[in-house]
Write a protein that holds these residues in place. Structure first.
Motif, PDB file in Angstrom:
ATOM      1  N   HIS A 257       0.858  -1.195   0.000  1.00  0.00           N
ATOM      2  CA  HIS A 257       0.000   0.000   0.000  1.00  0.00           C
ATOM      3  C   HIS A 257       0.894   1.244   0.000  1.00  0.00           C
ATOM      4  O   HIS A 257       1.198   1.807   1.024  1.00  0.00           O
ATOM      5  N   SER A 288      -1.866   2.899  -2.950  1.00  0.00           N
ATOM      6  CA  SER A 288      -2.719   3.286  -1.824  1.00  0.00           C
ATOM      7  C   SER A 288      -3.758   4.304  -2.250  1.00  0.00           C
ATOM      8  O   SER A 288      -3.543   5.096  -3.174  1.00  0.00           O
ATOM      9  N   TYR A 290      -4.965   6.484   0.139  1.00  0.00           N
ATOM     10  CA  TYR A 290      -4.980   7.453   1.232  1.00  0.00           C
ATOM     11  C   TYR A 290      -4.664   8.841   0.686  1.00  0.00           C
ATOM     12  O   TYR A 290      -3.626   9.052   0.060  1.00  0.00           O
ATOM     13  N   ASN A 291      -5.562   9.788   0.934  1.00  0.00           N
ATOM     14  CA  ASN A 291      -5.392  11.135   0.397  1.00  0.00           C
ATOM     15  C   ASN A 291      -4.020  11.722   0.704  1.00  0.00           C
ATOM     16  O   ASN A 291      -3.388  12.367  -0.145  1.00  0.00           O
ATOM     17  N   ASP A 292      -3.550  11.538   1.929  1.00  0.00           N
ATOM     18  CA  ASP A 292      -2.288  12.132   2.354  1.00  0.00           C
ATOM     19  C   ASP A 292      -1.103  11.607   1.548  1.00  0.00           C
ATOM     20  O   ASP A 292      -0.089  12.298   1.393  1.00  0.00           O
ATOM     21  N   TYR A 327      -8.007   0.664   3.001  1.00  0.00           N
ATOM     22  CA  TYR A 327      -9.269   0.999   3.661  1.00  0.00           C
ATOM     23  C   TYR A 327      -9.256   0.536   5.127  1.00  0.00           C
ATOM     24  O   TYR A 327      -8.583  -0.423   5.500  1.00  0.00           O
ATOM     25  N   VAL A 330      -7.391   4.378   7.218  1.00  0.00           N
ATOM     26  CA  VAL A 330      -7.285   5.802   6.888  1.00  0.00           C
ATOM     27  C   VAL A 330      -8.635   6.475   7.143  1.00  0.00           C
ATOM     28  O   VAL A 330      -9.680   5.827   7.132  1.00  0.00           O
ATOM     29  N   ASN A 331      -8.587   7.774   7.361  1.00  0.00           N
ATOM     30  CA  ASN A 331      -9.827   8.512   7.604  1.00  0.00           C
ATOM     31  C   ASN A 331     -10.156   9.493   6.493  1.00  0.00           C
ATOM     32  O   ASN A 331     -11.112  10.259   6.597  1.00  0.00           O
ATOM     33  N   ARG A 332      -9.344   9.477   5.428  1.00  0.00           N
ATOM     34  CA  ARG A 332      -9.600  10.343   4.279  1.00  0.00           C
ATOM     35  C   ARG A 332      -9.392   9.522   3.015  1.00  0.00           C
ATOM     36  O   ARG A 332      -8.279   9.036   2.764  1.00  0.00           O
ATOM     37  N   THR A 333     -10.459   9.382   2.227  1.00  0.00           N
ATOM     38  CA  THR A 333     -10.395   8.613   0.985  1.00  0.00           C
ATOM     39  C   THR A 333     -10.785   9.518  -0.187  1.00  0.00           C
ATOM     40  O   THR A 333     -11.510  10.503  -0.010  1.00  0.00           O
TER      41      THR A 333
END
Length: 416
Positions: A257, A288, A290-292, A327, A330-333
């Motif tokens: 990821h 991945s 993940y937004n970050d 998934y 992470v808290n931002r997708t």
């Protein structure tokens, strides 16, 4: 309209009216609805395998691993505490809608457990994953081989697989690695957000690693994993560690990821020189969501995921890219990829790009990973005559916080 869709399906999937051996593509004039239908058909025909999902750790955080009130077969968007959590993206109904054929469940323990009870916590997480799987036997089953994924795909069940996230959970023990393989684990992420005594992570920590990359004992660990058939995951590892693994491993490596550093310049992402060398190793970067990691910010969209996929493809080749969304960890997708049900949207959007053939998209979805898995198994079989490693970590590699882990360098020291 129905006749038009049938004709398009024949064109897209190489039906009897299209005998050309060349890769086929969806017409650029197709609507999003038509591309989405094609994406559903593609993922019905060829398996989608995701490299990383952190639901098991949420079971510990939310439920303390007590599953009496939990069933993966339920719609968790309607269940407390999952319905209100930004970290909840997964259940079997949504996995079905997303056409997920194989899901690696992350067996994770925090870095704070290193030198303490990390092995115990790791075993408890394996236990909770196995109990979670056993509660839904009609829909998912524990799989430990590449052929098992293919067989379950034909049967219509989702393959559940185990990946250990973080070598700090191994206790620097070859025996623990072998025991984990016997329990069904099929990849180990060498580091998480902490160095191990034998491998450097990607985080910039106040405490320096024992070596910039792998120590000699770390290289022995890699070779033992090759002998077992355990896939080696270098997501979270430093670039130096990844380069050392590429030089050491006799089997393809994975990034379960990760994203491309040239598009989001953080240590956690993969630099271009490693992407370029991946083809020689025949490994894979599973991108991945993940937004970050995608934009180095809080917001992202499907196109940002595609940009990273395309960058890996351009640097390494279409045979060396896959999907490892991350998934539930992470808290931002990205917008449009809110949970595991949305994979068809990704493929429908990719179908807008004429440079992606249907066969290329099947590789991205899962065929590339299956190739890596099969090769790891082949290396295991080729090394069947080798004996298990009996190396133990040298005293000088032991962290100062771990004074009692190996008091003696060898049994001979007991007599000195």
């Amino acid at each position: 309209m129905q006749g038009r869709l049938v004709a398009m399906a024949l064109l897209v999937f190489g039906g009897t009216c299209h005998s050309s051996p060349l890769p086929v593509r969806v017409s650029p004039k197709a609507s999003h609805h038509e591309r989405l239908n094609a994406a559903h058909s593609l993922l019905t025909e060829s398996p989608l395998i995701d490299g990383h999902n952190d639901l098991p750790w949420n079971l510990r955080m939310f439920l303390h691993n007590k599953l009496h009130s939990f069933n993966l077969s339920k719609d968790l968007t309607q269940e407390k505490p999952w319905m209100k959590s930004p970290f909840s993206h997964t259940d079997l109904p949504r996995l079905r809608r997303g056409h997920v054929a194989g899901q690696f469940w992350s067996v994770y323990v925090p870095c704070e457990a290193q030198y303490l009870n990390s092995v115990q916590l790791l075993l408890e997480q394996i236990d909770v994953v196995k109990r979670m799987i056993a509660a839904s036997p009609r829909e998912t089953v524990l799989v430990t081989s590449s052929s098992g994924i293919e067989e379950e795909f034909k049967r219509g069940r989702i393959s559940s697989l185990l990946g250990v996230e973080g070598g700090h959970g191994l206790g620097s023990s070859m025996g623990v690695v072998r025991a984990l393989y016997d329990l069904g684990v099929r990849y180990i992420t060498l580091t998480h957000k902490c160095h191990t005594p034998w491998a450097e992570c990607s985080e910039r920590l106040s405490q320096p690693p024992n070596a910039r990359g792998l120590t000699p004992y770390g290289k022995e660990m890699i070779l033992e994993m090759n002998r077992l058939g355990m896939m080696i995951d270098v997501s979270h590892s430093s670039a130096r560690t990844a380069r050392d693994v590429l030089k050491t491993s006799r089997a393809p490596i994975i990034f379960s990821h990760s994203a491309a550093r040239s598009l989001c310049h953080i240590e956690r992402n993969v630099p271009d020189d490693i992407l370029s060398s991946l083809a020689e190793n025949e490994g894979i970067v599973m991108v991945s969501f993940y937004n970050d990691f995608l934009t180095c910010g809080e917001s992202a969209a499907i196109q940002d995921v595609i940009s990273h996929i395309n960058h890996v493809r351009s640097m390494a080749g279409v045979d060396y890219v896959g999907i490892g969304a991350g998934y539930d960890g992470v808290n931002r997708t990205p917008d449009g990829l809110q949970d595991v049900s949305k994979y068809p949207e990704l493929f429908a959007t990719l179908l807008e790009d004429p440079s992606w053939s249907l066969q290329d998209l099947k590789k991205l979805a899962g065929l590339n990973f299956l190739r890596v898995f099969k090769r790891a198994e082949q290396v295991r079989d080729e090394l069947a005559a080798e004996k298990p490693s009996e190396e133990i970590i040298p005293i000088h590699d032991i962290d100062a916080r771990w004074p009692c882990r190996y008091k003696f360098a060898s049994l001979d020291d007991l007599h000195s």
